[in-house]
Design an enzyme around this catalytic site. Structure first.
Site, PDB file in Angstrom:
ATOM      1  CE  LYS A   1      28.013  68.765  22.803  1.00  0.00           C
ATOM      2  NZ  LYS A   1      27.153  67.794  22.737  1.00  0.00           N
ATOM      3  CG  ASP A   2      31.904  65.095  20.252  1.00  0.00           C
ATOM      4  OD1 ASP A   2      32.142  64.593  21.196  1.00  0.00           O
ATOM      5  OD2 ASP A   2      30.766  65.116  19.869  1.00  0.00           O
ATOM      6  CG  ASP A   3      35.586  70.966  20.449  1.00  0.00           C
ATOM      7  OD1 ASP A   3      34.176  71.461  20.156  1.00  0.00           O
ATOM      8  OD2 ASP A   3      36.045  71.238  21.512  1.00  0.00           O
TER       9      ASP A   3
ATOM     10  CG  ASP B   1      40.206  70.923  25.757  1.00  0.00           C
ATOM     11  OD1 ASP B   1      41.394  71.337  26.363  1.00  0.00           O
ATOM     12  OD2 ASP B   1      39.326  71.488  25.854  1.00  0.00           O
TER      13      ASP B   1
ATOM     14  CE1 TYR C   1      24.404  59.693  25.550  1.00  0.00           C
ATOM     15  CE2 TYR C   1      22.862  61.239  24.419  1.00  0.00           C
ATOM     16  CZ  TYR C   1      23.417  59.839  24.611  1.00  0.00           C
ATOM     17  OH  TYR C   1      22.513  58.954  24.180  1.00  0.00           O
TER      18      TYR C   1
ATOM     19  CE1 TYR D   1      29.873  68.634  27.579  1.00  0.00           C
ATOM     20  CE2 TYR D   1      30.564  69.793  29.822  1.00  0.00           C
ATOM     21  CZ  TYR D   1      30.361  69.710  28.093  1.00  0.00           C
ATOM     22  OH  TYR D   1      30.754  70.956  27.620  1.00  0.00           O
TER      23      TYR D   1
ATOM     24  N   GLY E   1      47.968  51.409  21.258  1.00  0.00           N
ATOM     25  CA  GLY E   1      47.988  51.121  19.807  1.00  0.00           C
ATOM     26  C   GLY E   1      47.397  52.215  18.799  1.00  0.00           C
TER      27      GLY E   1
HETATM   28  P1  13P Z   1      33.114  74.119  35.308  1.00  0.00           P
HETATM   29  O1  13P Z   1      33.174  75.271  35.490  1.00  0.00           O
HETATM   30  O2  13P Z   1      32.605  73.044  36.231  1.00  0.00           O
HETATM   31  O3  13P Z   1      34.244  73.420  34.780  1.00  0.00           O
HETATM   32  O4  13P Z   1      31.797  73.613  34.137  1.00  0.00           O
HETATM   33  C1  13P Z   1      31.872  74.523  33.181  1.00  0.00           C
HETATM   34  C2  13P Z   1      32.484  74.040  32.000  1.00  0.00           C
HETATM   35  O5  13P Z   1      33.260  74.896  31.617  1.00  0.00           O
HETATM   36  C3  13P Z   1      32.309  72.864  31.568  1.00  0.00           C
HETATM   37  O6  13P Z   1      33.308  72.396  30.615  1.00  0.00           O
HETATM   38  P1  13P Z   2      35.349  72.462  24.916  1.00  0.00           P
HETATM   39  O1  13P Z   2      34.730  71.061  24.710  1.00  0.00           O
HETATM   40  O2  13P Z   2      36.085  73.179  24.026  1.00  0.00           O
HETATM   41  O3  13P Z   2      36.381  72.051  26.007  1.00  0.00           O
HETATM   42  O4  13P Z   2      34.418  73.336  25.714  1.00  0.00           O
HETATM   43  C1  13P Z   2      33.746  72.843  26.933  1.00  0.00           C
HETATM   44  C2  13P Z   2      32.774  73.632  27.561  1.00  0.00           C
HETATM   45  O5  13P Z   2      32.067  73.233  28.385  1.00  0.00           O
HETATM   46  C3  13P Z   2      32.564  75.113  26.875  1.00  0.00           C
HETATM   47  O6  13P Z   2      31.686  76.057  27.594  1.00  0.00           O
HETATM   48 MG    MG Z   3      38.020  72.821  26.682  1.00  0.00          MG
HETATM   49 MG    MG Z   4      37.268  72.686  22.500  1.00  0.00          MG
END
Ligand code: 13P
Ligand code: 13P
Ligand code: MG
Ligand code: MG
Length: 375
Positions: A233-235, A13, A356, A230, A105
């Site tokens: 996510k790992d997606d 991402d 987390y 945080y 690497g």
């Molecule tokens: P922020 O709006 O502070 O980025 O948090 C919400 C979110 O989207 C977390 O990734």
């Molecule tokens: P991603 O891990 O896809 O960037 O999503 C972050 C998030 O906080 C969505 O609400």
């Molecule tokens: Mg994202």
């Molecule tokens: Mg994502």
């Protein structure tokens, strides 16, 4: 030595349009330009750039083996350039998954997710790659179990003499950095005892038991464990080989006829129903979801993705099919049910998994205000 072909899918991402919902065209252009060059220079043989929601997915077929420095550096440099572009465009969370500054690497442990398999091509080599958004690495435990260990899903486990031997699963304990290999059907219950805990144990590889033929690989990186906080996510991504002594493509897709629940969705802090979609619906909207998964099917032939006479890749967008409409309907229905619960468990992740996320900062703020109860 027989010639080997490697299929690598490396994702990151690097920043998204309008929140965390989709990879916009200028980011695709960076990836396409660089992979085209790498292809012309003979570093890779074929590539396909696509997205799972806000995750940029680089599918590369080459002959350099797994965890190859050149291939990983190529992906890393593309992600860096794409993150710079995302910063210029002020896209949201530019460079989100690039957790380290200097390449060392291998992109493992640096933020991007990786799944790779090196294979000796069979007479015909059907492959399915999966990529999901707004979810976590353990989300493929359930479908991998169903594909390679559940005879109620995969008829071949019962009907095909080449599959009666069963399959071996490598499981990673992401908290303790250990791995174990379990063989099904003999150790099916032990396998389930581990991989039902999707936040900790992750199926990383599957082999056919009779000859150790590699059948599947999935990404296991947990961003919060790398970053210590945080960051998204790992997606995850996953590669599966199909047919001729392995599950058929239809058996590989069958676990997705119904939706199931995964960790992720809004702020990586909720259970959500996984929704199989075609590439045109590969974007996350409501409550930053629901979590979505795409699947691409192709043939690997002579070290490349098979193409037509004009050099166009022959790639099938497998979930772009009314056969998955029930799963999509279920996903939307279950999404509504969970959202009606707001911030109450089980809609929100358990306290253990919330450790987390950013909720810790909120809890720390409240800490001093707690008073002991009168005896
Ligand atoms: P922020 O709006 O502070 O980025 O948090 C919400 C979110 O989207 C977390 O990734
Ligand atoms: P991603 O891990 O896809 O960037 O999503 C972050 C998030 O906080 C969505 O609400
Ligand atoms: Mg994202
Ligand atoms: Mg994502």
């Amino acid at each position: 030595m027989p010639k080997k072909t490697t299929i690598s899918i490396i994702k990151c991402d690097v920043g998204s349009l309008a929140g965390h919902h989709i990879v916009p065209k200028p980011i695709f252009d960076v990836a396409e330009k660089n992979l085209k060059k790498a292809s012309e220079e003979g570093v890779i043989n074929s590539f396909c750039v696509f997205n799972a929601g806000d995750d940029l997915e680089l599918l590369m077929v080459h002959e350099k083996g797994e965890q190859n420095h050149m291939i990983h550096e190529l992906a890393w440099n593309i992600f860096r350039e794409a993150a710079d572009k995302a910063s210029q465009l002020k896209l949201y969370a530019a460079g989100q998954d690039l957790l380290k500054d200097a390449f060392s690497g291998n992109v493992r442990g640096m933020g991007p997710g990786v799944a790779e398999i090196e294979i000796e091509e069979r007479k015909s080599e059907p492959i399915v790659v999966f990529a999901a958004d707004k979810t976590s690495a353990g989300s493929f435990n359930y479908p991998l179990f169903r594909m390679f260990a559940d005879p109620m899903n995969t008829a071949g486990l019962v009907i095909d003499p080449n599959m009666l031997c069963g399959f071996k699963f490598e499981v990673i304990d992401t908290l303790e950095d250990k791995s174990i290999t379990l063989k099904c059907p003999e150790e099916m219950y032990e396998l389930l005892a581990l991989i039902g805990t999707v936040g900790r144990y992750i199926v990383s590889r599957v082999w056919r038991a009779s000859d150790d033929l590699i059948c599947a690989a999935s990404s296991v990186s947990k961003l919060s464990l790398i970053a210590g906080k945080y960051v998204g996510k790992d997606d995850p991504v996953m590669i599966a080989r199909a047919q001729h002594g392995l599950p058929a493509v239809g058996e590989i897709l069958a676990p997705f006829m119904h939706s199931y629940f995964v960790q992720g969705w809004m702020r990586g802090s909720h259970w959500g129903p996984l929704m199989p979609v075609g590439l045109k619906a590969s974007k996350c909207t409501v409550f930053d979801g629901p979590p979505r998964i795409v699947a691409l099917g192709f043939q690997v032939a002579d070290g490349k993705i098979a193409c037509d006479d004009d050099g166009n890749l022959l790639i099938a967008d497998l979930f772009d099919d009314p056969a998955f409409a029930t799963a999509r309907r279920e996903a939307i229905h279950n999404a509504c049910t969970l959202r009606n619960m707001g911030e109450f468990e089980p809609a929100r992740l358990s306290a253990e998994d919330m450790e987390y996320t950013t909720i810790q900062q909120v809890l720390e703020k409240l800490g001093p205000r707690f008073k002991p109860l009168d005896a």
